[in-house]
Enzyme design. Structure first.
Site, PDB file in Angstrom:
ATOM      1  N   HIS B  15       0.828  -1.195   0.000  1.00 31.49           N
ATOM      2  CA  HIS B  15       0.000   0.000   0.000  1.00 31.49           C
ATOM      3  C   HIS B  15       0.865   1.250   0.000  1.00 31.49           C
ATOM      4  O   HIS B  15       2.075   1.176  -0.117  1.00 31.49           O
ATOM      5  CB  HIS B  15      -0.927  -0.035   1.204  1.00 31.49           C
ATOM      6  N   ALA B  16       0.214   2.394   0.143  1.00 28.26           N
ATOM      7  CA  ALA B  16       0.922   3.671   0.000  1.00 28.26           C
ATOM      8  C   ALA B  16       2.175   3.768   0.869  1.00 28.26           C
ATOM      9  O   ALA B  16       3.230   4.170   0.397  1.00 28.26           O
ATOM     10  CB  ALA B  16      -0.029   4.825   0.306  1.00 28.26           C
TER      11      ALA B  16
END
Lengths: 567, 88
Positions: B15-16
């Site tokens: 994810h980010a």
């Protein structure tokens, strides 16, 4: 109107609509090499300013929440992919920087929105946000302005960008209502971390709302009322007070250890049915999972799940468990839980019939697929295996053999698993409780399942309305059995927990601690209340309570006494 | 060129936050670092390309490292996937 409740809580306040102008395409085509170079320089310059702006917001951020989002945005702003896409449009298509950027950002936003993944769809907001920022720095005619808010403001917006949610002065904001977005959108994450109610995904119905309209919103159910009636205001005012009281209790208890006033540590675990419950477990201060029911995995389908499908399910939970223990109960079908594709004959006494471990030991194929799937998932977290409905020691030995042969088969396949995975049993049949001294030698842990233990001990069908008065956890016969099991486990030096309803009843907490129980597993939402009882009591008081209760001869007196000491 | 496979030990996948850390890691080295998942290969310098890969927890990714400092880059990547990722 209705949306998705993304941050719980109730607010009643005045609407403030935040509107942004979208950057517009100019349609200008570049005519010569010089202007192409100029537009590329202009773009690089705007990106440079944008990065500085975001870094400035990061350095001023008051909480860490949201900062990671902005850190990611810094990397997006300097992403070579965006730059090369923009430059291609400038150089090849002769667009100016403004139009090139709008098109590139639009394509990227669509790409993320279409990913069919809630988390990545929400990243579209990040891309839009950085696009707007660069555009803003390219072109002074585009402005996103945000004003300070009056007290009790509920913000109404199409969606809030990550930098909005961080830079907004939300001191006076008591709610967010957005047209777009979902549970993982930025507005939701920020609202949740600040404890502000939020409803997302309301759609175009929001267009009916005007500035200063009175709004009632429920961030749990997703309800949004425009011009609520006095009756609704009163009703929700009460709900709001109850919610705040519970939230305060949660907040006060969440990060403190579960220790009695005289220093005894108690472990509070959760009963869950799937990976989605994990978040709720930790939110409520649970320290792991004491009972993962696996029935959901087998229900609502038309054939048994394969080993691989089961593996996915268990691994997902292991990965989300933050290295906390997760006790997985092997299949507990039969009794009141039937599977349409597994034709179990109708029985006179299903609760005394072909169910749970009895099926597993008979149908080794079903059992072995489940055991292998759990073992494979044990490479990803601290898993434990637990067998339900054990009534004698032969069953324990046979089940352990099945585990050993599942392990052997995984070894030949070269698949990783936890060699030392703990194996335990539910104590829910009276014969198991009475022979717990013998069973304790064979297993790594016990978990007392009170729901069945009570109905079997008292010979009361808990589904039968006519005799439900007889179903009483505080029946002295039940209490003596439970006390005996706890004592035998403690003598044998194995952990013992309780995963039935009784574990979640704050009235029983002190009594059970007094019996020597130090692990409780319950529905995650019940954890705060039980924890509240524990941190305000001492083990020495618990022992006195237990001694007194064991002298009383009926459930009515015991219940009355427990109510008195818990006041 | 060095290549190695890793199982993603983070429930949310790449994810980010982990993707940001990966891009920053890759910037410390001269070598080009690539992530390969199925038929898709992306270079680690683009956060958007890494996110768009949509790599989930439990999946296996291949990492390819090529360049003058590939040994130290590969060991940094190794540390990232075996130790750091699960805490991000």
């Amino acid at each position: 109107m209705n949306g998705i409740g993304v941050s719980p809580g109730i607010s009643i306040g005045k609407a403030c609509i935040i509107q942004k102008n979208k950057g517009a395409l100019t349609g200008i085509l570049l005519e010569n090499e010089d202007s192409i170079e100029q537009e590329m320089e202009k773009y690089k310059h705007a990106v440079g300013i944008s990065i500085e702006e975001v870094k400035a917001i990061i350095s001023q951020a008051e909480s860490m929440e949201g900062v990671e989002i902005l850190e990611a945005q810094v990397e997006m702003l300097s992403d070579p992919q965006i730059e090369s896409d923009v430059f291609t449009k400038i150089r090849v298509d002769k667009k100016n920087a403004n139009d090139a950027l709008i098109e590139v950002v639009h394509t990227l936003v669509q790409l993320f929105l279409n990913m069919n993944d809630e988390y990545l769809s929400a990243r579209a907001a990040d891309v839009q946000d950085i696009g707007n920022r660069i555009l803003n720095n390219l072109n002074t005619s585009y402005k996103a302005t945000l004003q300070p808010f009056e007290a009790n403001t509920i913000i109404i917006a199409e969606d809030l960008t990550p930098s909005d949610t961080i830079t907004l002065d939300i001191k006076n904001v008591i709610g967010f209502v957005t047209q777009a977005g979902g549970k993982t959108s930025h507005a939701a994450i920020i609202a949740k971390s600040r404890g502000i109610p939020a409803v997302a995904g309301c759609g175009i119905a929001l267009n009916d709302i005007k500035d200063n309209d009175v709004i009632l919103m429920d961030g749990q159910t997703g309800l949004v009322l425009l011009h609520p009636s006095q009756h609704s205001i009163d009703e929700y005012g009460k709900k709001r007070a109850a919610f705040i009281e519970k939230a305060n209790l949660l907040k006060a208890l969440k990060d403190i250890p579960t220790v009695t006033t005289d220093g005894s540590e108690i472990k509070l675990l959760a009963n869950i049915s799937g990976a989605d419950d994990m978040e709720y477990v930790f939110e409520n201060g649970g320290e792991g999972v004491g009972l993962l029911r696996t029935e959901l995995l087998f229900m609502g389908r038309d054939s048994f799940p394969t080993e691989d499908e089961q593996f996915e399910f268990y691994r997902n939970i292991a990965l989300r468990s933050k290295s906390k223990p997760v006790t997985i109960r092997t299949i507990d079908i039969g009794g009141d839980k039937q599977l349409p594709y597994f034709g179990l004959p109708v029985e006179q006494n299903p609760f005394l019939g072909y169910r749970a471990i009895r099926i597993c030991l008979d149908r080794k194929d079903i059992f072995s697929a489940q055991l292998k799937a759990i073992l494979r998932a044990s490479a990803f977290g601290k898993l434990k295996i637990m067998f339900p409905m054990i009534s004698n020691i032969q069953e324990v030995r046979a089940a352990k053999e099945a585990v050993a042969s599942a392990k052997a088969s995984l070894r030949t396949q070269g698949l990783a698993f936890d060699e030392h995975i703990p194996v335990g049993i539910m104590i829910e049949v009276p014969s198991a409780a009475i022979t717990s001294d013998l069973l304790a030698r064979e297993v790594d842990f016990f978990s007392i399942g009170t729901n069945d233990l009570i109905q079997y001990t008292l010979a009361v069908d808990r589904m039968n309305e006519k005799i439900k008065e007889l179903y009483d956890p505080f029946n002295p016969g039940v209490l003596r059995l439970i006390k005996y099991v706890i004592e035998q486990a403690n003598l044998a030096g194995i952990p013992v927990s309780m995963c039935g309803e009784m574990a979640s009843d704050p009235a029983a907490t002190l009594l059970l601690i007094g019996m020597g129980l130090d692990e409780f597993s319950m529905n995650p939402g019940s954890i705060p209340l039980v924890k509240n009882t524990i941190v305000h009591s001492s083990r020495s008081k618990a022992v006195i309570v237990c001694t007194h209760v064991m002298e009383l001869d009926n459930a009515q007196q015991i219940t009355a006494y427990l109510q008195e000491v818990n006041k | 060129m060095i290549s190695k496979d890793y199982v993603i030990m983070a429930p949310e996948g790449i994810h980010a936050r982990p993707a940001t850390a990966l891009v920053r890691l890759s910037k410390q080295f001269q070598s080009a670092i690539y992530l390969k998942r199925g038929d898709t290969t992306v270079r680690l310098n683009s956060l958007l390309n890494i996110l768009a890969m949509n790599a989930k927890g439990g999946e296996t990714l291949s990492v390819l490292v090529e360049g003058p400092d590939e040994d130290s880059a590969a060991s940094a990547v190794d540390l990232f996937f075996t130790e750091q990722l699960k805490d991000l």
